[in-house]
Write an enzyme that holds these catalytic residues in place. Structure first.
Site, PDB file in Angstrom:
ATOM      1  N   GLU A   1      81.904   2.868  52.671  1.00  0.00           N
ATOM      2  CA  GLU A   1      82.990   2.192  53.386  1.00  0.00           C
ATOM      3  C   GLU A   1      84.336   2.813  52.984  1.00  0.00           C
ATOM      4  O   GLU A   1      85.209   3.016  53.819  1.00  0.00           O
ATOM      5  CB  GLU A   1      82.952   0.688  53.077  1.00  0.00           C
ATOM      6  CG  GLU A   1      83.776  -0.139  54.045  1.00  0.00           C
ATOM      7  CD  GLU A   1      83.666  -1.645  53.784  1.00  0.00           C
ATOM      8  OE1 GLU A   1      82.875  -2.053  52.907  1.00  0.00           O
ATOM      9  OE2 GLU A   1      84.399  -2.406  54.441  1.00  0.00           O
TER      10      GLU A   1
ATOM     11  N   GLU B   1      83.068 -10.416  48.224  1.00  0.00           N
ATOM     12  CA  GLU B   1      82.785 -10.829  49.610  1.00  0.00           C
ATOM     13  C   GLU B   1      81.419 -10.273  50.048  1.00  0.00           C
ATOM     14  O   GLU B   1      80.594 -10.983  50.613  1.00  0.00           O
ATOM     15  CB  GLU B   1      83.904 -10.327  50.522  1.00  0.00           C
ATOM     16  CG  GLU B   1      83.680 -10.563  52.003  1.00  0.00           C
ATOM     17  CD  GLU B   1      83.940  -9.317  52.832  1.00  0.00           C
ATOM     18  OE1 GLU B   1      82.973  -8.806  53.438  1.00  0.00           O
ATOM     19  OE2 GLU B   1      85.098  -8.836  52.863  1.00  0.00           O
ATOM     20  N   HIS B   2      81.179  -8.981  49.771  1.00  0.00           N
ATOM     21  CA  HIS B   2      79.890  -8.391  50.127  1.00  0.00           C
ATOM     22  C   HIS B   2      78.734  -9.108  49.423  1.00  0.00           C
ATOM     23  O   HIS B   2      77.719  -9.409  50.037  1.00  0.00           O
ATOM     24  CB  HIS B   2      79.846  -6.912  49.705  1.00  0.00           C
ATOM     25  CG  HIS B   2      80.373  -5.981  50.746  1.00  0.00           C
ATOM     26  ND1 HIS B   2      79.687  -4.867  51.148  1.00  0.00           N
ATOM     27  CD2 HIS B   2      81.530  -5.994  51.449  1.00  0.00           C
ATOM     28  CE1 HIS B   2      80.401  -4.233  52.072  1.00  0.00           C
ATOM     29  NE2 HIS B   2      81.526  -4.886  52.263  1.00  0.00           N
TER      30      HIS B   2
ATOM     31  N   HIS C   1      86.892  -7.795  47.532  1.00  0.00           N
ATOM     32  CA  HIS C   1      86.076  -7.266  48.617  1.00  0.00           C
ATOM     33  C   HIS C   1      84.609  -7.105  48.201  1.00  0.00           C
ATOM     34  O   HIS C   1      83.686  -7.424  48.964  1.00  0.00           O
ATOM     35  CB  HIS C   1      86.666  -5.926  49.073  1.00  0.00           C
ATOM     36  CG  HIS C   1      85.812  -5.191  50.052  1.00  0.00           C
ATOM     37  ND1 HIS C   1      85.023  -4.118  49.689  1.00  0.00           N
ATOM     38  CD2 HIS C   1      85.595  -5.392  51.369  1.00  0.00           C
ATOM     39  CE1 HIS C   1      84.367  -3.692  50.756  1.00  0.00           C
ATOM     40  NE2 HIS C   1      84.689  -4.434  51.789  1.00  0.00           N
TER      41      HIS C   1
END
Lengths: 428, 420
Positions: free
Chosen positions: A141, A68-69, A65
Site C-alpha cells: 500500500e 485499522e487493518h 492505520h
C-alpha cells in the site's frame, strides 16, 4: 434520546450519550433501502504520543492505520468481511490524520450488521503471526502511494511547510516505522483510543433510533473505560521552513500543491464559523466564479484540474489549492496579488450573497449522500458542533470576515509551493 | 417506477418521480456509434458547451448563473455504452422546496440547459476558437494524466491490444492526435449534425410532476430541427488473437492486468450468473482473488476483477512486486480453475448474491445512481428490468456459475514493471 428537528433542511437528528461515554447519532431516512453506520474513533495517524494510566507512550508512525487493518481479525479465524458479506452488507474502514472510521452499508439485516460492527471494532485480537503477515500488505500500500504523484506532491508540501506537526509523516507511516509495530503496540493504542468515551456511532437510514441505542448498550456494556490523553507539542510558527519544494516523477503534466498556513481551529461554534469563512474565502479568491479563476484559466495557467479549499485537522489548518500547471510559480504570484486586490477593494455585496447562496445549496444537496452526511456529522462532532446547524452559521457570516481572513492568511511568508515535474520533457 | 416516453421523434424521456431527495437530476445525452472518427469530438463537445453562452459569455458568468441557482452543477457526460458513445450534460440542482419563498430552481435550470446546448457563444458561425483550443488542451491533459494512474494505464494498454478489432479498443475520450486535429468549424458542423440526427436520451429524477418537466424542456425540443437516424444494434465482442505485453516504467510497484473473454453480455439470460461469478472470483473483499492472492499469500495490496457486461469482457487487476508476476498470474488462474471445478462454498454463493442484490436495490438511493443505471441500461440492451434482474439473481444456481466459469477464456495480459 434527544430528538431535534431541522425544518429548513427537512432533517431530524436523534442524539444520546450512553453511560459508557459513547455518543450515538441517528438520522432516520424513511423510504430508503440503504442503511449506513459509521463507528468512529477520535484518533488518527498524528496521535502517536499519548499517556494512559499515568504512563507516556510513543507509538511508531503508521500505527493508527496498521491498527485499522488488524481490527478486521477476530479470534477463532473469523472473517469479518465474509460475515458482513453473508448478511448482504459491505464493510470497510479508513484512517485519516485525526480520525479512524469503520463502516458498513446494507439494505437488509441491519441489526445483525450493527452488532457485528460494534463487536469487531471493540475486540482487539492480534498475534505475532497476523501482525507480521499484514506488513507485506501495508508495504504494498505504501508502494502504491509512492507511485501516485498526487499523493507524493502533497507529502512533499507538508514536509516543506511544517516544522513539527506530525502531518509531516504519511498516514501509512514508512517501510521502517511499520517494522516497529508489534501486537503490544497495537493493544496499547486500542486500549487508549477505542474506549466508548472516545468514539461516536452514527447511523443514517430507515432505522429505529431506539434500537441503535439498545444494540450499542448490549454490545459495549455500560462501563466507562479510561481514554488515553493525546500529547500535542505541535505549536507551529505561521511561517514555512521551506517556501518551495520540487521533485520529479513520471507524470504527463507538471502538477502542484500550493498552500497557506493557517492558525489551527479550536472547537465549537467559533471554529466552525471560521471554517466556513475560510471556505468562502477560498471561493472568493480562486473558486470557479472568481475573477482570478477565469483569468488564470483563459491564460492557460490552470485547467479544469484546478481546485482547492480549506483543510483542517487536529492542530493544523491550511488554505490549499492544486492542479496541473506549466508555471505554478506564476499561479502563486497571481493568487498573492489577487488577495491584495480583494483586501484593498473588498468583496462586492452581490458576489458575497451569491457565494453564500451557492455554498448553502451545495451543502443541502450534499445531504442526499449518506456517506457524506455520516462523515460530516462525525467530523463536526469531534469539533463539538452539530452539523445540521450549518445554515444559521452561514447566515451570520459577513463579507468583512471573509476579507479579513484573506488579509491575514494569504501572505508570502505563510505560503508553500510543492511542484512535481515530469521526469523528462515531453518524451517517453 | 421509471416511466419511458417518446416525447418527440427520436427523443426518449425516462422519468422517475421521487420526493425523498433534496435535489433533482436531469441528463441530456446524444447517442452516437463508438467510432474513431468522432470519439474525440464527442468527448470534447460538452466541455466546449460549458464554456459560455451569448448571455453568459465566459466561465465566470456560467458559474455565477449556477451559483444563483443555489449552487447547481452541470457536468459533462461522455459515456461508453458498448458500441455506443454518448455525449451530453448532467444537471444536479437543489429541490424547489428549499428555495427562498417564490424562488424556483427546476424551471430556470432547464432554461439554462437549453441556453448551454443551443445558444453557445459563436464567432463567425462556429464555436469560439479560444474555447475550443483550451478545452482541447484540457482533454489532452486528462487523457495524458491517465498515465499517472499506472493501474489504469496498464488496463488501457491491455484493452487496446485485446480489442484491436472491436469498438471497445477505442479509448472513451478518443485519441490524443484526433483531439489535436479538431477545428472549431469541424466541431460545430459535427455538433449540428448530431443534434439533428442522433437518438436523444433525456432522464429526470426528482419531485416535479411529469407535465412540469415536459413543459420545462419543451422550448429546447421546439428549437430543434430533427431527422433522427436509428443506430445499429450492439454487437458481440470480436476478440483479437491475444498477446502478452510487458512494459517498463518508472514505478515502485508492478501492475498486472489480465483480460478474459466470455460469450455472455447484458443481452443474455446468463448475465446474472456471470455477474455472480465475477463477484465470487474477484469482486470485493470476500472474493477468491482477495482472500487467496492477497490475504493468504500476501502477494499484493490490491486485486480485483471487473466484468464489462456490454461486451462480456472480464478484467483482473493486481498491484504486485516486480518479481512476483509469474506466481501471481499462476495463482489467479488457479482460482479461476477452482470456480470451473465448482469449488465454491455456499457462503461464497450467498455473499455474491447478496452483494449483487444490494447494489441493485441501492440504485434507488441517489439521483446520480438512478441516472447512471437507467440511462445506460436500455442503451446497452440489458435483457432485464431492475426488478426482473433481482429476481433472476435470486434464482442463480452453483451449476449456472460453474457453466459461466468454464466459458471464460484468457485472451491477453499486460505487466507494467519498474526500472527504466
Amino acid at each position: 434520546m434527544t430528538r431535534t428537528e431541522y425544518p429548513e433542511l427537512d432533517e431530524v437528528l436523534y442524539h444520546q450519550t450512553l453511560s459508557n461515554g459513547l455518543t450515538v447519532c441517528v438520522v432516520p431516512r424513511k423510504g430508503f433501502t440503504k442503511r449506513l453506520a459509521y463507528f468512529v474513533t477520535d484518533y488518527g495517524s498524528i496521535h502517536t504520543q499519548y499517556s494512559l494510566d499515568g504512563k507516556n507512550h510513543q507509538a511508531p508512525a503508521g500505527v493508527a492505520h496498521y491498527l485499522e487493518h488488524k481490527m478486521f481479525d477476530l479470534p477463532g479465524s473469523r472473517d469479518v468481511s465474509a460475515e458482513f458479506a453473508a448478511l448482504g452488507a459491505s464493510t470497510n474502514a479508513f484512517t485519516s490524520y485525526d480520525m479512524t472510521a469503520y463502516y458498513f452499508s446494507c439494505t437488509e439485516n441491519f441489526d445483525e450488521c450493527l452488532r457485528l460492527l460494534l463487536e469487531f471494532v471493540s475486540t482487539p485480537y492480534f498475534t505475532e503471526e497476523s501482525v507480521e503477515k499484514e506488513r507485506g500488505i501495508i508495504d504494498q500500500e505504501i508502494g502504491m502511494n509512492e507511485d501516485a504523484p498526487d499523493s507524493v506532491v502533497f507529502e512533499n508540501l507538508v514536509q516543506a511547510m511544517y516544522a513539527r506537526h506530525p502531518i509531516r509523516v504519511p498516514i501509512l507511516g514508512t517501510g521502517e516505522t511499520i517494522r516497529q509495530i508489534t501486537p503490544e503496540v497495537l493493544y496499547s493504542c486500542h486500549r487508549a483510543f477505542y474506549a466508548p468515551g472516545n468514539m461516536l456511532l452514527c447511523v443514517v437510514g430507515d432505522v429505529e433510533p431506539e434500537t441503535v441505542v439498545q444494540i450499542a448498550e448490549e454490545q459495549l456494556g455500560c462501563e466507562a473505560l479510561p481514554v488515553g490523553k493525546k500529547q500535542k507539542g505541535w505549536a507551529e510558527p505561521m511561517t514555512c521552513p521551506r517556501p518551495e519544494i520540487t521533485a520529479k516523477m513520471e507524470v504527463a503534466m507538471p502538477m502542484f500543491n500550493l498552500a497557506f498556513k493557517c492558525e489551527p481551529l479550536g472547537t465549537g461554534d467559533g471554529a466552525i464559523r471560521e471554517e466556513m469563512v475560510a471556505d468562502l474565502a477560498a471561493e472568493a479568491l480562486f473558486g470557479e466564479s472568481s475573477e482570478l479563476y477565469l483569468k488564470l484559466y483563459e491564460e492557460g495557467l490552470i485547467d479544469s484540474s484546478f481546485g482547492g479549499g480549506f483543510e483542517t485537522i487536529d492542530g493544523c489548518a491550511m488554505l490549499l489549492c492544486s492542479g496541473d500547471s506549466e508555471d505554478a510559480r506564476a499561479v502563486r504570484e497571481a493568487i498573492l496579488a489577487q488577495a491584495e486586490k480583494l483586501t484593498r477593494e473588498g468583496l462586492p455585496e452581490e458576489d458575497y450573497l451569491r457565494m453564500k447562496r451557492s455554498a448553502l445549496g451545495r451543502r443541502i444537496r450534499g445531504l442526499d449522500s449518506f456517506d457524506a452526511t455520516c462523515f460530516r456529522i462525525c467530523a463536526y462532532h469531534f469539533s463539538d458542533f452539530d452539523y445540521f446547524r450549518f445554515p444559521e452559521v452561514y447566515r451570520q457570516i459577513t463579507a468583512e470576515e471573509i476579507i479579513a481572513f484573506l488579509a491575514r492568511v494569504v501572505k508570502r511568508e505563510r505560503c508553500c509551493l510543492s511542484i512535481m515535474e515530469p521526469v523528462c520533457e515531453g518524451g517517453e | 417506477m421509471m416511466k419511458t416516453t417518446t416525447i418527440a421523434p427520436g427523443v426518449t424521456l425516462r422519468y422517475v418521480r421521487d420526493t425523498r431527495f433534496k435535489q433533482g437530476g436531469f441528463s441530456f445525452q446524444l447517442v452516437r456509434p463508438m467510432v474513431r472518427e468522432e470519439a474525440a469530438k464527442n468527448a470534447l463537445l460538452p466541455a466546449v458547451l460549458l464554456r459560455g453562452t451569448r448571455k453568459s459569455p465566459d466561465l465566470r458568468a456560467v458559474t455565477q448563473r449556477l451559483d444563483e441557482l443555489y449552487g447547481a452543477a452541470v457536468s459533462p457526460l461522455v459515456r461508453r455504452v458498448g458500441d455506443y458513445q454518448t455525449t451530453g450534460l448532467y444537471c444536479s440542482f437543489m429541490d424547489d422546496r428549499f428555495a427562498l419563498p417564490g424562488d424556483r430552481v427546476l424551471q430556470p435550470m432547464l432554461e439554462f440547459l437549453r441556453e448551454l446546448l443551443l445558444d453557445s457563444l459563436l464567432e463567425n458561425g462556429a464555436f469560439a476558437p479560444d474555447f475550443v483550443e483550451s478545452e482541447k488542451k484540457n482533454l489532452i491533459s486528462t487523457i495524458e494524466s491517465d498515465r499517472n494512474d499506472k493501474r489504469l494505464y496498464a488496463m488501457q494498454r491491455l484493452l487496446r491490444t485485446m480489442c484491436a478489432a472491436d469498438s471497445f479498443g477505442i479509448p472513451r475520450l478518443g485519441e490524443i492526435e484526433d483531439v489535436a486535429a479538431i477545428t472549431p468549424e469541424a466541431l460545430t458542423k459535427h455538433y449540428r449534425e448530431i443534434l439533428r440526427t442522433s437518438p436523444m436520451e433525456l432522464f429526470y429524477v426528482g419531485s416535479a410532476a411529469e407535465e412540469q418537466v415536459i413543459s420545462a424542456i419543451r422550448p429546447l425540443l421546439d428549437a430543434l430541427e430533427r431527422t433522427p437516424e436509428p443506430l445499429p444494434p450492439q454487437t458481440a465482442f470480436a476478440p483479437g488473437p491475444g498477446e502478452d505485453l510487458t512494459e517498463t516504467m518508472d514505478v515502485a510497484q508492478g501492475k498486472l492486468c489480465m483480460g478474459f473473454t466470455t460469450p455472455f453480455t447484458n443481452r443474455c439470460k446468463e448475465l446474472p450468473a456471470m455477474q455472480m461469478l465475477n463477484v465470487i472470483f474477484g469482486g470485493g473483499m470476500t472474493s477468491k482473488l482477495f482472500q487467496n492472492v492477497r490475504e493468504k499469500m500476501s502477494l499484493c495490496y490490491s486485486i480485483d476483477s471487473a466484468f464489462y457486461g456490454t461486451k462480456g469482457i472480464l478484467l483482473v487487476n493486481a498491484g504486485i512486486d516486480f518479481d512476483r508476476e509469474a506466481i501471481t498470474r499462476q495463482e489467479i488462474l488457479r482460482q479461476l480453475q477452482a470456480c470451473r471445478d465448482g469449488e465454491i462454498t455456499q457462503g461464497e454463493m450467498t455473499a455474491a448474491r447478496e452483494a449483487l442484490l444490494s447494489s441493485l436495490r441501492s440504485v434507488q438511493d441517489s439521483p446520480g445512481s438512478m441516472e447512471n443505471y437507467y440511462s445506460t441500461a436500455a442503451l446497452s440492451g440489458l435483457a432485464f428490468s431492475r426488478e426482473g434482474y433481482m429476481e433472476a439473481v435470486e434464482q442463480v444456481t452453483l451449476e449456472d456459475v460453474v457453466k459461466c466459469a468454464n466459458a471464460v477464456q484468457l485472451n491477453s495480459t499486460c505487466f507494467l514493471k519498474g526500472g527504466k
